[in-house]
Design an enzyme around this catalytic site. Structure first.
Site, mmCIF file in Angstrom:
data_model
loop_
_atom_site.group_PDB
_atom_site.id
_atom_site.type_symbol
_atom_site.label_atom_id
_atom_site.label_comp_id
_atom_site.label_asym_id
_atom_site.label_seq_id
_atom_site.Cartn_x
_atom_site.Cartn_y
_atom_site.Cartn_z
ATOM 1 N N HIS A 7 0.938 -1.235 0.142
ATOM 2 C CA HIS A 7 0.163 0.005 0.010
ATOM 3 C C HIS A 7 0.967 1.274 -0.053
ATOM 4 O O HIS A 7 0.103 2.371 0.069
ATOM 5 C CB HIS A 7 -1.022 0.001 1.153
ATOM 6 C CG HIS A 7 -1.966 -0.998 1.281
ATOM 7 N ND1 HIS A 7 -3.341 -0.820 0.762
ATOM 8 C CD2 HIS A 7 -1.762 -2.249 1.901
ATOM 9 C CE1 HIS A 7 -3.854 -1.791 1.077
ATOM 10 N NE2 HIS A 7 -3.034 -2.689 1.590
ATOM 11 N N ARG A 44 -6.133 11.404 5.983
ATOM 12 C CA ARG A 44 -5.080 11.659 6.843
ATOM 13 C C ARG A 44 -4.161 12.891 6.569
ATOM 14 O O ARG A 44 -3.869 13.273 5.499
ATOM 15 C CB ARG A 44 -4.224 10.551 7.219
ATOM 16 C CG ARG A 44 -4.818 9.295 8.220
ATOM 17 C CD ARG A 44 -5.104 9.633 9.320
ATOM 18 N NE ARG A 44 -3.664 9.924 10.102
ATOM 19 C CZ ARG A 44 -3.593 8.927 10.861
ATOM 20 N NH1 ARG A 44 -4.392 7.843 11.244
ATOM 21 N NH2 ARG A 44 -2.399 8.916 11.620
ATOM 22 N N LYS A 68 0.288 14.314 1.052
ATOM 23 C CA LYS A 68 -1.165 14.651 0.562
ATOM 24 C C LYS A 68 -1.450 16.170 0.029
ATOM 25 O O LYS A 68 -2.205 16.390 -0.472
ATOM 26 C CB LYS A 68 -2.080 14.058 1.667
ATOM 27 C CG LYS A 68 -1.752 12.540 1.632
ATOM 28 C CD LYS A 68 -2.897 12.089 2.710
ATOM 29 C CE LYS A 68 -2.877 10.530 3.177
ATOM 30 N NZ LYS A 68 -3.451 9.816 2.220
ATOM 31 N N THR A 90 -8.763 6.248 -1.719
ATOM 32 C CA THR A 90 -10.236 5.557 -1.752
ATOM 33 C C THR A 90 -11.295 6.665 -1.640
ATOM 34 O O THR A 90 -12.349 6.484 -1.999
ATOM 35 C CB THR A 90 -10.469 4.145 -0.768
ATOM 36 O OG1 THR A 90 -9.946 4.546 0.412
ATOM 37 C CG2 THR A 90 -9.669 3.051 -1.333
#
Ligand code: 26Q
Length: 800
Positions: A349, A538, A543, A645
């Site tokens: 992942h 998160r 990100k 997701t």
């Protein structure tokens, strides 16, 4: 079991009387909730029994999903819906004067996970059961879930314990007779018998009892009911003679105390290693015992059992199964090894270096002496193989070592010990083949494959967005509910002006529900006619919540300095937890909260921008957040987000993706087409090309928008303490902006302008949203699970 409203009412009244000696009227709402929970669990239990009997009778192969995390959320609504008894129960309760929503709200989220990887596991369980596939979960019964997040007066994240078991867990059944003894510490005595066979005795060990709690996993429209097994640590009868009992008890309790609250930085925490071995050892031993209740020996294990390893966290299953087969059941190394590799499959992942698990050799050698011996032997044998097959390539031999520089590299162990290795989105699977595992691709090319992630449309569309589900049903009929690919029929209607209006109306309803939620959680009033621009995930540097923040600051400054500048009102909504020790991430949360205070209260903004940070992002919050979004922020540095997701949940509910070509965004873009999303920024190749020459400082020096936004972080605009956000500035300018925030800034500003232009044309916007909904079936976890079942697990639906 009740089959209609009247029977439900009778049973419910009886149940309350039996459990609490009261009438329904006199009972407390928590008692009503507990009674209802018990009834639903019993309802599921009948199917549970039938499923177990059927699997044993047909000698079906079963899959076990080994995962440190299952981010389940609430189950009452989900289970009632999947069982097809929601309306019966709702109406029955109504007749008794009880609002089902009130009982639903009493359930705590089962927050047994950090984020994407844990939620994926939960979606997979729902799909497995709904597809009638025999697949079960294996995890830890954490006493506390992931911390609950509060925001203090200064805007800081504060972590408080998540006491999810306070009312008890209505879904679980304790199974003491299936308890397993797990051994830690001590040492191994090696001896040889008359036939020359070696024996390994683990002596002086600390014994801990693993007790399983089983939760039924209910599928939709089927009696098939699988099991999520959660292991809990208890004191063993075999007590250590040399240790203080209270100290021993404290150690026992610590193992299942809480979810390791960190999804990136590996700290050498022996406790995490203990957790890992604890649930892996217990899970495997229970599987072996169950197998031997049906079959005379383990020779056919590989035909009956598949195990999926959710990242490297459960990879000790590889040496543990070797240990069981050899030490407990007398198999030779090669026979055992061939079985282990056929049983195990591994999902990767992440490619972030800091999230790849490595354990100091000492930790494993001391805590798990026999397991360490086996890992060493696996490593030695693999090194011998490489020496023969790739003579002279000592660099490669070094790179593929399991034990290197005094550390055990779990990803290498995972690849060597599994017959299948998959990434979680097309681009991610390519990257791991090209970079992370490139040596292994030469050695085992057939092992590598892709399984693009998915989400369950039942939780994320049908149950959490009944308004949109109804609109789709009114448009194309209800066949799509059970055959989700049929949702693509919506494509025939996306130009229908009427439908477009109705879609916008539904979105408006969902936005108003979120407005209420935001008001309750933060006290902030937001305008439901503004654009809802949401980034929920998160908090992590890669990100790039910071890119979003810098853009907001830029817009704010522009509004303040240029009175002619106007924009369509926009609400920037954030939700994110940061790992408690992740200083940078916590600063970004604080900065967002400061932005919120300053911008929301500045009359000069004239309501054009609002910033909201919703605390405690969780499955339940996501259920009201995702479907209210207009814009889905998926802005990670290309190559860093394995899949994502959340992007799929937004898309399925008709939000437009504003994203980089990273993770599953790439596949979203392929499906909906460039006219129905907004893609910007550096590609994976461009990132790689830029990196060696990158100087963040140049962007600061040459782009006044960047300059002014960054300066505001240390000039008192957002905090009276000018040093408050210095770590963020340092990260960008002095540590050279590892995730290329500044390099993508200009492209992001332009992409945001495109979003606004698109939004202003309401009909076109609605059409794009509808295309997203229509194409979202590809991201159903049913599709993902079918692929795993067919290509990796070789399991088939069972008929009850
Ligand atoms: C590792 C070492 C020490 C302590 C903790 C960890 C650790 C814990 C959790 C490392 C990683 C995680 C979780 C990772 C995760 O959630 N990854 C996400 O998985 C999703 C499902 O595949 C993807 O969609 C996301 O892109 C990915 O970030």
């Amino acid at each position: 079991m009740f089959t209609n409203k009247e029977e439900f009412i009778n049973e419910f009244e009886l149940r309350i009387a039996e459990m609490y000696g009261r009438s329904v009227e006199q009972s407390h709402r928590t008692e009503k909730y507990m009674a209802l929970g018990e009834m639903v669990r019993e309802y599921a239990s009948l199917n549970w029994k039938a499923t177990k009997e059927e699997v044993a009778k047909n000698e079906d192969k079963q899959m076990f999903y080994f995962s440190m995390e299952f981010l389940i959320g609430r189950l009452l609504t989900n289970n009632l819906m999947n069982l097809g008894i929601y309306n019966t129960v709702k109406e029955g309760l109504q007749e008794l004067g009880i609002d089902i929503n009130e009982l639903e709200d009493l359930e705590s989220d089962a927050g047994l996970g950090n984020g994407g990887l844990g939620r994926l596991a939960a979606c997979f369980l729902d799909s497995l059961a709904s597809l009638q596939l025999p697949g079960n979960g294996n995890c830890i019964r954490y006493q506390y879930g992931l911390f609950r997040q509060k925001i203090d007066q200064e805007g800081n994240q504060v972590e408080v314990p998540d006491q999810w078991l306070k009312l008890g867990n209505i879904w679980e059944v304790r199974k003491p007779k299936h308890a397993v003894n797990v051994k830690f510490w001590g040492h191994v005595n090696v001896s040889q018998d008359q036939e020359g066979r070696f024996h390994f005795d683990h002596v002086d060990a600390e014994n801990i009892l693993a007790v399983p709690y089983d939760m039924p996993v209910v599928g939709k429209g089927t009696k098939e009911t699988n099991t999520l097994r959660l292991w809990s640590a208890e004191a063993s009868d075999i007590l250590p003679s040399n240790k203080d009992f209270r100290k021993y008890l404290a150690e026992v309790q610590e193992i299942c105390l809480n979810v390791y609250p960190d999804d990136s930085t590996p700290e050498g925490k022996i406790l995490r290693l203990k957790q890992q071995y604890f649930f892996v050892c217990a899970g495997l031993n229970a599987i072996i015992r169950a197998h031997l209740r049906v079959y005379p020996n383990l020779d056919n294990l590989v035909d009956k059992v598949a195990i999926q390893l959710n990242d490297t966290h459960p990879v000790l299953a590889i040496p543990e199964l070797m240990r069981i087969l050899m030490d407990d059941y007398g198999y030779e190394w090669m026979d055992a090894w061939n079985m282990v590799v056929k049983v195990m499959a591994y999902t990767n992942h992440t490619i972030l270096q800091e999230a790849l698990e490595k354990w100091p050799v000492d930790y494993i050698r001391n805590l798990l002496p026999r397991i360490y011996m086996i890992i060493e032997e696996i490593n030695n044998r693999f090194q011998n193989k490489i020496a023969i097959e790739y003579p002279g390539d000592s660099d490669m031999a070094h790179r593929v070592e399991i034990i290197r520089d005094d550390q055990v590299h779990m990803a290498n162990l995972a690849v060597i010990g599994s017959h299948s290795i998959n990434g979680v989105a097309k681009i991610h699977s390519e990257i791991i083949k090209r970079d992370l595992f490139k040596d292994f691709v030469k050695i085992y090319p057939e092992r590598f494959n892709n399984k693009t992630n998915g989400i369950t449309q039942r939780r994320w569309l049908y149950y959490s967005n009944p308004q949109l589900t109804k609109l789709i049903t009114n448009t194309i009929g209800s066949d799509f509910i059970d055959d989700f690919e049929k949702i693509e029929e919506l494509m025939n209607h996306v130009d229908d002006k009427n439908l477009q209006q109705e879609f916008l109306h539904v979105k408006q309803q969902r936005k108003e529900i979120l407005v209420e939620e935001i008001k309750n959680r933060t006290g902030i009033l937001v305008d439901s006619t503004s654009i809802f621009d949401v980034q929920a995930k998160r908090l992590h540097a890669y990100k790039r919540q910071l890119l979003n923040v810098l853009h907001i600051i830029y817009q704010y400054q522009r509004i303040k300095s240029d009175p002619t500048y106007t924009i369509h009102p926009r609400t920037y909504i954030f939700a994110a937890k940061a790992a408690p020790a992740y200083v940078f991430a916590k600063k970004v949360i604080k900065l967002i909260n400061k932005l919120s205070v300053v911008i929301n209260n500045d009359p000069a903004v004239k309501g054009m921008i609002k910033v909201v940070f919703i605390p405690n992002y969780s499955v339940s919050l996501a259920e009201v957040l995702m479907n209210a979004a207009d814009v889905s922020e998926q802005i990670s540095t290309a190559g860093k987000e394995a899949s994502g997701t959340g992007n799929m949940k937004f898309m399925m509910n008709g939000a437009i993706t504003l994203g980089t070509l990273d993770g599953a965004n790439v596949e979203i873009d392929e499906l909906v087409g460039r006219e129905n999303d907004v893609i910007f920024g550096l590609t994976v190749e461009e990132v790689a090309a830029l990196k060696p020459y990158y100087r963040a400082r140049n962007y600061y020096d040459n782009d006044p928008r960047i300059h002014n936004a960054i300066d505001s972080l240390v000039d008192g605009t957002w905090s009276s303490d000018p040093n408050e956000f210095k770590v963020i500035v340092d990260d960008l300018l002095y540590r050279n902006d590892e995730y290329l925030v500044l390099a993508d800034f200009d492209a992001y500003v332009k992409a945001q302008e495109v979003i606004e232009q698109k939004y202003l044309n309401k009909e076109e916007w609605a059409k794009s949203c509808l295309v997203n909904v229509a194409k979202s079936h590809f991201f159903s976890s049913d599709r993902t699970i079918r692929q795993y079942a067919e290509d990796i697990w070789h399991i088939r639906p069972i008929k009850i």
